[in-house]
Design an enzyme around this catalytic site. Structure first.
Site, PDB file in Angstrom:
ATOM      1  N   GLU A   1      -8.914   2.289   6.273  1.00 29.80           N
ATOM      2  CA  GLU A   1      -9.339   1.882   4.796  1.00 29.80           C
ATOM      3  C   GLU A   1      -9.239   0.244   4.680  1.00 29.80           C
ATOM      4  OE1 GLU A   1      -9.162   2.865   0.193  1.00 29.80           O
ATOM      5  OE2 GLU A   1      -7.284   3.111   1.451  1.00 29.80           O
ATOM      6  N   HIS A   2      -8.243  -0.078   4.802  1.00 33.91           N
ATOM      7  CA  HIS A   2      -7.948  -1.511   4.576  1.00 33.91           C
ATOM      8  C   HIS A   2      -7.563  -1.976   6.164  1.00 33.91           C
ATOM      9  CE1 HIS A   2      -6.925  -0.020   0.751  1.00 33.91           C
ATOM     10  NE2 HIS A   2      -7.675  -0.925   0.293  1.00 33.91           N
TER      11      HIS A   2
ATOM     12  N   HIS B   1     -51.055  21.898   9.285  1.00 35.18           N
ATOM     13  CA  HIS B   1     -50.796  20.375   9.209  1.00 35.18           C
ATOM     14  C   HIS B   1     -52.194  19.603   9.571  1.00 35.18           C
ATOM     15  CE1 HIS B   1     -46.611  21.490   8.604  1.00 35.18           C
ATOM     16  NE2 HIS B   1     -46.168  20.135   8.724  1.00 35.18           N
TER      17      HIS B   1
ATOM     18  N   ASP C   1      -7.787  -5.574  -3.714  1.00 35.20           N
ATOM     19  CA  ASP C   1      -7.526  -4.544  -4.703  1.00 35.20           C
ATOM     20  C   ASP C   1      -8.054  -4.681  -6.075  1.00 35.20           C
ATOM     21  OD1 ASP C   1      -6.668  -2.451  -3.133  1.00 35.20           O
ATOM     22  OD2 ASP C   1      -4.631  -3.294  -3.254  1.00 35.20           O
TER      23      ASP C   1
ATOM     24  N   GLN D   1       0.838  -0.959   0.043  1.00 32.91           N
ATOM     25  CA  GLN D   1       0.032  -0.005   0.120  1.00 32.91           C
ATOM     26  C   GLN D   1       0.859   1.071   0.047  1.00 32.91           C
ATOM     27  OE1 GLN D   1      -3.439  -0.137  -0.691  1.00 32.91           O
ATOM     28  NE2 GLN D   1      -2.538  -2.331  -0.947  1.00 32.91           N
TER      29      GLN D   1
ATOM     30  N   HIS E   1       1.544   3.205  -3.216  1.00 32.89           N
ATOM     31  CA  HIS E   1       0.569   3.939  -4.131  1.00 32.89           C
ATOM     32  C   HIS E   1       1.083   5.611  -4.180  1.00 32.89           C
ATOM     33  CE1 HIS E   1      -3.032   1.541  -5.016  1.00 32.89           C
ATOM     34  NE2 HIS E   1      -3.114   0.953  -3.978  1.00 32.89           N
TER      35      HIS E   1
END
Length: 438
Positions: free
Chosen positions: A333-334, A426, A367, A264, A267
């Protein structure tokens, strides 16, 4: 070496953990000020503004914003057979998983003659963003398009940045993935200008109808444009740099953990890699493996910047129980679980975009080919948000149908509550039907 955060001898609460745990420094609000003029320019000048921005930021001015059908078809024809086979398998597995996410209409009988139904209606039109900066992401085409198709959205368009090396078109592998999925509307535009074009639409020789929803990951400028234009369009999330957290004990394989952290980190220099462990020996072994592996990987400089940055850490804790508190507060995230009884530990995770259980379930699998979706919440947003799914493209609509008698049975309560809220009109709407309640 990855920075070390030692929490042994402590059991910090959520507030302290949020303040202590590493995060990438990402000021989306400041970026909004930068992208506002770009988005305003697209709203005012349309395609010319998008082309000007492409020339400025991508270094190329496409001959056409909409990618011609023959260019898309040519990209598929020229696709490496092994890459095609891998993409087709990724699509097949994603379809299997996402097909089970489809919702069915439900009707609840509240009282005799009074029902409330919930219909799930797809968004009319969506814009799907596929990044194209440091890396090429045909997998993101799969992750965006498959759930949109299974939700049966009315129409969809894909946008990806133009590439200098490919005649101003998006990368051929991205175009090929679109072709495999039957996407006919592909646009050569990226960044904030793409989000703005989706939101406002474009006139002229290449009209682009505005969309209702924009999904897909991107850089900080894409996230800022999403924040700026949210309301005019719906968005999936303001995705930030990718994150991996690993909760591991002494049973974990240091080589596997190191490889996954690096996977990761490659990236982005701002990518976050966090190891939470109660084993100092494992921590040392992982550090040694990371140093060796990081030096051997293709994107060594990028990986080193990520792993030594403020957003990455080895977090030492007293036991797995405290480790669970840490990863739940971090809301990665992961999240990978490398512990004894990994499935049992994973079942206690409450906050994560996706959880990967045990040695044989690395994030890389998710992924590409697990069947799960890799468009996931970042920056701690997994405490309140979900990853992309079929549900992301659906809207629930309540349909209320009451008979005369069913309204008579409850009408007095409606009038009473309307008067209690000082909204007598109403109540009058009910009284107009049931004058005896006056």
């Amino acid at each position: 070496m990855i920075p070390v955060l030692d929490l042994r001898g402590r059991a910090p609460g959520v507030r302290e953990l949020r303040a202590t745990l590493p995060r990438a420094e990402l000021d989306v609000e400041a970026a909004v000020a930068t992208v506002r003029p770009i988005c305003d320019d697209v709203a005012a000048r349309g395609a010319e503004a998008v082309l000007d921005a492409s020339e400025r930021f991508d270094g190329v001015r496409p001959t056409s914003l909409r990618v011609p059908a023959d260019v898309v078809a040519s990209a598929l024809a020229g696709l490496d057979p092994d890459v095609r086979a891998a993409l087709e398998e990724s699509i097949r597995r994603a379809r299997i998983v996402h097909a089970d996410q489809r919702r069915s209409e439900t009707t609840t009988t509240v009282v005799p003659g009074g029902t409330v139904s919930e219909r799930w209606v797809p968004v009319d039109r969506v814009g799907l963003y596929v990044p194209g900066g440091r890396a090429v992401y045909p997998s993101s085409v799969v992750m965006n398009v498959v759930p949109a198709l299974l939700a049966e959205v009315g129409s969809l368009a894909v946008a990806s940045p133009p590439q200098k090396d490919h005649d101003g078109w998006p990368h051929p592998t991205i175009l090929a993935a679109c072709a495999l999925l039957g996407v006919e509307e592909v646009w050569a535009m990226g960044g904030a200008q793409a989000v703005a074009a989706f939101a406002h639409g474009l006139d002229g020789d290449e009209p682009l109808d505005p969309v209702n929803l924009v999904t897909g990951p991107g850089n900080i400028w894409v996230a800022a444009a999403k924040r700026l234009l949210k309301g005019l369009i719906g968005i999936d999330s303001e995705a930030g740099p990718t994150e991996i957290a690993i909760l591991a004990d002494a049973t974990a394989d240091a080589e596997h953990v190191a490889a996954d952290l690096i996977s990761q980190a490659e990236h982005d220099p701002l990518a976050a890699a966090v190891l939470v462990t109660d084993s100092p020996d494992l921590a040392d072994a992982v550090q040694a493996a990371v140093v060796r592996r990081a030096g051997e990987t293709k994107h060594a400089e990028r990986v080193a910047e990520s792993l030594t940055g403020r957003q990455s850490a080895v977090v030492l804790v007293d036991d797995v129980e405290v480790g669970l508190d840490v990863v739940n507060a971090y809301a990665a995230e992961h999240l990978e679980i490398h512990t004894a009884d990994a499935a049992v530990v994973a079942a206690r995770v409450r906050n994560a975009g996706a959880v990967f259980v045990g040695t044989w379930s690395p994030v890389s699998l998710g992924d590409y080919c697990a069947g799960s979706n890799h468009v996931l919440p970042t920056g701690g947003c997994a405490t309140h948000s979900s990853g992309l799914s079929v549900q992301s493209f659906l809207r629930g609509i309540h349909v209320v149908e009451y008979s005369e008698q069913a309204l008579r049975d409850v009408g007095a309560h409606v009038v009473t509550l309307a008067r209690a809220e000082d909204l007598p009109a109403h109540g009058d709407a009910v009284i107009a039907r049931l004058p005896e309640l006056r």
